[in-house]
Design a protein around this motif. Structure first.
Motif, PDB file in Angstrom:
ATOM      1  N   GLU A  48       4.027  -6.545   0.957  1.00  0.00           N
ATOM      2  CA  GLU A  48       4.226  -5.135   1.296  1.00  0.00           C
ATOM      3  C   GLU A  48       5.480  -4.556   0.653  1.00  0.00           C
ATOM      4  N   TYR A  49       6.560  -5.321   0.658  1.00  0.00           N
ATOM      5  CA  TYR A  49       7.840  -4.784   0.202  1.00  0.00           C
ATOM      6  C   TYR A  49       8.222  -5.165  -1.222  1.00  0.00           C
ATOM      7  N   LEU A  50       7.522  -6.134  -1.813  1.00  0.00           N
ATOM      8  CA  LEU A  50       7.874  -6.551  -3.169  1.00  0.00           C
ATOM      9  C   LEU A  50       6.696  -6.480  -4.133  1.00  0.00           C
ATOM     10  N   VAL A  51       5.647  -7.224  -3.836  1.00  0.00           N
ATOM     11  CA  VAL A  51       4.554  -7.361  -4.800  1.00  0.00           C
ATOM     12  C   VAL A  51       3.791  -6.056  -4.968  1.00  0.00           C
ATOM     13  N   GLN A  52       3.430  -5.408  -3.862  1.00  0.00           N
ATOM     14  CA  GLN A  52       2.673  -4.161  -3.955  1.00  0.00           C
ATOM     15  C   GLN A  52       3.407  -3.084  -4.736  1.00  0.00           C
ATOM     16  N   PRO A  53       4.685  -2.799  -4.441  1.00  0.00           N
ATOM     17  CA  PRO A  53       5.386  -1.763  -5.215  1.00  0.00           C
ATOM     18  C   PRO A  53       5.432  -2.063  -6.709  1.00  0.00           C
ATOM     19  N   VAL A  54       5.673  -3.340  -7.059  1.00  0.00           N
ATOM     20  CA  VAL A  54       5.702  -3.710  -8.477  1.00  0.00           C
ATOM     21  C   VAL A  54       4.316  -3.550  -9.093  1.00  0.00           C
ATOM     22  N   ALA A  55       3.273  -3.931  -8.346  1.00  0.00           N
ATOM     23  CA  ALA A  55       1.906  -3.796  -8.851  1.00  0.00           C
ATOM     24  C   ALA A  55       1.536  -2.330  -9.063  1.00  0.00           C
TER      25      ALA A  55
END
Length: 239
Positions: A48-55
């Motif tokens: 939620e806080y790392l992978v999704q924003p980068v994706a």
């Protein structure tokens, strides 16, 4: 890469010996539910806080044709794994198809950027060492959620370790490039799943567990389903 594989196998060994003293809701497939829910919560927060924003950032700056080309490239690398596991499972004809796909897409398809093989009727099938062990008669063992890697079980988790150890990307030097390729692969896959969160219903943990176990059963049986009377199903199809 080898350190990651060793760490994964060490974790699986510890879990197998210790039995992971965790509470379960009674699902016989998931005796380590307490532990698994903790890892699931960690993975969910990291996503939620790392992978999704980068994706999302990746999706915004990457043209669709480039994104598809990257997916095709990593699928093409995976044909080596598919072919090896087909041979280990005694599927000679499938191994020939996978080998043909790799040769065609690596050459005509510009190192796999274009999936030419699919256009001429060579269908891609995904095989891994977890499926191979299942064909050999190895049971799945308890359901297991792995840090960062997500849903698995003892058999498939060990299979991931073997597949990672022998993967083509594991031979890439320098080490930074190797990890960069793995990160790009993960990012592309996560970006392709953006917008699917709305499909999740009920308890998120249970939803993903059931989806994973059903999908693995489908892959292991090559799409052959059984009816309520235990007879082989009428037809094979893809999800």
């Amino acid at each position: 890469m080898q350190r990651k594989v060793c760490a994964l196998l060490m974790l699986l060994s510890v879990l197998g010996v210790a039995g992971v003293n965790a509470e379960s809701d009674g699902d016989p497939r998931d005796p380590w539910e307490g532990f698994n829910r903790g890892v699931f919560a960690f993975n969910n927060t990291a996503d939620e806080y790392l992978v999704q924003p980068v994706a999302r950032g990746y999706r915004q700056v990457t043209p669709a044709i480039v994104d598809q080309g990257i997916a095709n490239f990593f699928n093409n690398i995976g044909e080596i794994k598919n072919m090896a596991n087909d041979l280990l499972q005694g599927k000679a004809s499938d191994a020939l198809v996978d080998g043909g796909r790799f040769i065609i897409n690596t050459t005509v398809g510009v190192i796999g950027f274009f999936d030419v093989a699919s256009y001429i009727g060579l269908k891609r099938e995904s095989e891994d060492f977890g499926q191979t062990m299942a064909v050999w008669g190895v049971g799945p063992g308890p359901y297991l959620v792995l840090p960062f890697l997500g849903p698995s079980n003892l058999r498939d988790g060990a299979g991931q370790g073997v597949d990672s150890y022998v993967s083509v990307t594991g031979t890439v030097d320098p080490e930074a490039a190797r990890y960069g390729m793995s990160l790009l692969d993960l990012l592309q896959v996560r970006a392709s799943l953006l917008g699917t969160e709305g499909l999740v219903s009920g308890d998120k943990y249970t939803f993903f567990k059931d989806a994973y176990l059903q999908r693995r059963e489908f892959l292991i049986n090559d799409g052959q389903l059984k009816d309520d009377f235990g007879d082989e199903d009428f037809e094979s199809f893809d999800f």
